[in-house]
Write an enzyme that holds these catalytic residues in place. Sequence first.
Site, PDB file in Angstrom:
ATOM      1  NE  ARG A 223      -2.009   1.375   3.801  1.00  0.00           N
ATOM      2  CZ  ARG A 223      -1.672   2.444   4.548  1.00  0.00           C
ATOM      3  NH1 ARG A 223      -0.575   2.449   5.257  1.00  0.00           N
ATOM      4  NH2 ARG A 223      -2.455   3.500   4.582  1.00  0.00           N
ATOM      5  CE  LYS A 317      -1.842  12.096   5.631  1.00  0.00           C
ATOM      6  NZ  LYS A 317      -1.035  10.872   5.512  1.00  0.00           N
TER       7      LYS A 317
HETATM    8  C1  HEM Z   1       1.498  -4.381   9.757  1.00  0.00           C
HETATM    9  C2  HEM Z   1       2.304  -3.428   9.839  1.00  0.00           C
HETATM   10  C3  HEM Z   1       1.995  -2.009  10.189  1.00  0.00           C
HETATM   11  C4  HEM Z   1       2.652  -1.289  11.107  1.00  0.00           C
HETATM   12  C5  HEM Z   1       3.789  -1.786  11.963  1.00  0.00           C
HETATM   13  C6  HEM Z   1       2.077   0.029  11.102  1.00  0.00           C
HETATM   14  C7  HEM Z   1       2.502   1.050  11.918  1.00  0.00           C
HETATM   15  C8  HEM Z   1       2.047   2.320  11.863  1.00  0.00           C
HETATM   16  C9  HEM Z   1       2.549   3.409  12.649  1.00  0.00           C
HETATM   17  C10 HEM Z   1       3.649   3.290  13.665  1.00  0.00           C
HETATM   18  C11 HEM Z   1       1.856   4.513  12.316  1.00  0.00           C
HETATM   19  C12 HEM Z   1       2.056   5.894  12.877  1.00  0.00           C
HETATM   20  C13 HEM Z   1       1.170   6.093  14.066  1.00  0.00           C
HETATM   21  C14 HEM Z   1       1.677   7.180  14.971  1.00  0.00           C
HETATM   22  O1  HEM Z   1       1.887   8.298  14.516  1.00  0.00           O
HETATM   23  O2  HEM Z   1       1.889   6.890  16.139  1.00  0.00           O
HETATM   24  C15 HEM Z   1       0.920   4.137  11.319  1.00  0.00           C
HETATM   25  C16 HEM Z   1       0.050   4.984  10.745  1.00  0.00           C
HETATM   26  C17 HEM Z   1      -0.910   4.566   9.866  1.00  0.00           C
HETATM   27  N1  HEM Z   1      -1.129   3.281   9.440  1.00  0.00           N
HETATM   28 FE1  HEM Z   1      -0.052   1.676   9.864  1.00  0.00          FE
HETATM   29  N2  HEM Z   1       1.090   0.093  10.208  1.00  0.00           N
HETATM   30  C18 HEM Z   1       1.021  -1.147   9.619  1.00  0.00           C
HETATM   31  C19 HEM Z   1       0.189  -1.521   8.638  1.00  0.00           C
HETATM   32  C20 HEM Z   1      -0.801  -0.736   8.161  1.00  0.00           C
HETATM   33  C21 HEM Z   1      -1.726  -1.163   7.172  1.00  0.00           C
HETATM   34  C22 HEM Z   1      -1.726  -2.501   6.465  1.00  0.00           C
HETATM   35  C23 HEM Z   1      -2.564  -0.133   6.995  1.00  0.00           C
HETATM   36  C24 HEM Z   1      -3.707  -0.194   6.033  1.00  0.00           C
HETATM   37  C25 HEM Z   1      -4.811   0.391   6.155  1.00  0.00           C
HETATM   38  C26 HEM Z   1      -2.141   0.963   7.858  1.00  0.00           C
HETATM   39  C27 HEM Z   1      -2.713   2.226   7.945  1.00  0.00           C
HETATM   40  C28 HEM Z   1      -2.182   3.298   8.594  1.00  0.00           C
HETATM   41  C29 HEM Z   1      -2.667   4.670   8.459  1.00  0.00           C
HETATM   42  C30 HEM Z   1      -3.807   5.109   7.586  1.00  0.00           C
HETATM   43  C31 HEM Z   1      -1.851   5.464   9.259  1.00  0.00           C
HETATM   44  C32 HEM Z   1      -1.921   6.981   9.407  1.00  0.00           C
HETATM   45  C33 HEM Z   1      -0.844   7.488   8.492  1.00  0.00           C
HETATM   46  C34 HEM Z   1      -0.613   8.963   8.354  1.00  0.00           C
HETATM   47  O3  HEM Z   1      -1.491   9.713   8.004  1.00  0.00           O
HETATM   48  O4  HEM Z   1       0.554   9.354   8.555  1.00  0.00           O
HETATM   49  N3  HEM Z   1      -1.072   0.546   8.564  1.00  0.00           N
HETATM   50  N4  HEM Z   1       1.052   2.799  11.064  1.00  0.00           N
END
Ligand code: HEM
Lengths: 346, 317
Positions: A223, A317
């Site tokens: 993604r 963001k």
């Molecule tokens: C499996 C491994 C994944 C890990 C380790 C992971 C980890 C993270 C982390 C650490 C954040 C930042 C949160 C913060 O600021 O504290 C984040 C944001 C986010 N993650 Fe994941 N994520 C994973 C998979 C996914 C998947 C598969 C999706 C699919 C929908 C997803 C969707 C999001 C979204 C939408 C954000 C907000 C991003 C932004 O606007 O910066 N994540 N994720």
Amino acid sequence: MSLAFKQETFRDDYTFRNSPEAIRRFPFPFPEDQYMYSVNIEPHTAGPKGAVTEFTLDVDEHYVAECRDKAITLEQDPGRCAVLPHMMDAEWDFLEFTMESLARDYPEQFSLSKNGKAWTWVNRPLGIEQSFVFGDAATLPMGPFEYMGRQVQGDFVLLDQREDTLFADAGIVTSQADWSLAFNVGMSWNEWHGPVPQVTKLGVMDRALKFLMSLQQANPVRRLNWTMTINPRLDTSPENYPLWGGDRNKVTAENAGELAHLRVELQTLFRMPRSNAIVFSIRCYLISMQEMATYPRWAKRFHRVLRDLHPDLVEYKGITKYQQAVLAWLSRFDDGADIGTGTQPE
Amino acid sequence: MSQLQVKVASIQDVSAGVRHFTLVDASGGELPAFSGGSHIVVTMPAPGRTYRNAYSLLSSPEDRAHYEIAVHRQPQSRGGSIYMHEAVKVGSVLDISYPVNLFALSRVAKHHLLIAGGIGITPFMAQIHDLERLGGDYSLHYGFRSREHAAFADALKGRVSQRAVCYDESLGQRMDFDALLRAQPLGTHVYACGPQGMVEALVATARALGWPEHHIHSEQFLAPPVGEPFTLKLSKSELEITVQGDMSMLEALEAAGVDAPSLCRGGACGRCELEVLGTDGQLQHHDHYLSDADKASGRKIMPCVSRAKCGYLELNL
Ligand code: HEM
Ligand code: FES
């Protein structure tokens, strides 16, 4: 394929630039004029020749400079690589996965020879040749995960699957968009996604988790995610906020073209064989507004996305302080014409 | 989904009604490594209908040259186990899935208590390899109807005699779940695989004793969403398309040249949603996307993973 690796920096004097070829292959993430979170997961199948998705792991002109920047960050803060003890099988899975895919996809740059468990790895761009015994960590200069994590662009998290969820039990994280590995290591899916706005309401996280729990070997997924960064800086970590946070106040309508960068993460997920762990790869691509505007279609698109972005996402963001300046810089490209759907540059 | 192709290298009868198959890569290469507790799904193209059954891998996860499975002949089912016993010979070529693990050992457990009944011994055969390699602390309790039903008991005796206890029911030997569970150190995880009644009794005893839910594991197989063939009627394009038993609706639409959107192909993203106009049977939803209310309404379906048990299904497409 021949690759010319650039000499450039991602800190201090910020000499990072994209070549015209790198701009053309940039993974532009906006098929439409509006953006909102969704479960935008798709099979990680081979993309067209030259695309960032052509191979399992993408090696580009920034490879050597990014690996050097990663080494600097790790030297200043060894805590950017953390591994819980029960992840040893996953570490070896990761080493095998990265070595095999690099050697297969970039044979001019990398090679791997195996004689039973006695392996020899050659990384020509970084000038490394290493013989070791697969499964015996004492034969490598450091743990297998860190060893290869330093030789691939991007960040990596190893996820252990248990208790009906995923735990981030190992990571090497030096180019993150403002989140902290020290804070996240050992945390579960719902814990680390806690701060993300809007997604619970949309049901995005529950569905994404269920989907990933049944991720299968040889069927990886990907993604795109995005944010913005001022100056081409890879290490925008909370730990080093004082080094880069202030740059957000320096953006004006005049300098936004140079200073403001779109930061796109190509996130790929792979199921590992021995450990049943998931490798989560977060590869960061940076492009300045100026570089992006060499394709006016992209500049138009991004102008609209940024202008109409949900206020919670602008805030999350970290774009609030310079959103108006970037919009002012981009507006000259946007004549309001309908540009249809799709991420293509022209 | 990517598949593997294997060739049957040898077949052995190991106990009453249990046949043991050794599989090698059909093109002579290495097979993928796996983790103990994994199963593969074997595709069996029987005349008139395709079966897909899941079998636990019992060979050493480190052995990249062979996979081994054991198939218990189930006389009451007309399905896959009969096909494996009667149609599959040495030299037969089979399509199998990559290994999938829904019965993984917890890597943070202090002690592992493995409880096998009958053919339920198979996933533990592979897990024991992992535990021995990792130096894990475990004990195995294996119950069977009689000596002639005791598949692999001798192999276990040789390999891990101190850690394995066998129970021969014909001699009146039975496991006492309550006593066994009470005797475990704190932080133990229990794993059960065998006849449904045995697994349910064990899980109930562990719960009654207050074991944390995440410390109780029982074998689950990924039910491959295959079923019987049916017909799609597309109201807008006025097409009729047959969905074969081994195809998804989405694959059938694509094969017929219909422009059907999709993204994840795994029932999560929502992109492929279609509107159902009518059917003479039942929808079988396998996705994580639709709400329970949507599923119950019978008006929506995710063709990448879901199907119907029916003669026809009419779609607004
Ligand atoms: C499996 C491994 C994944 C890990 C380790 C992971 C980890 C993270 C982390 C650490 C954040 C930042 C949160 C913060 O600021 O504290 C984040 C944001 C986010 N993650 Fe994941 N994520 C994973 C998979 C996914 C998947 C598969 C999706 C699919 C929908 C997803 C969707 C999001 C979204 C939408 C954000 C907000 C991003 C932004 O606007 O910066 N994540 N994720
Ligand atoms: S393609 Fe994603 S739910 Fe069907």
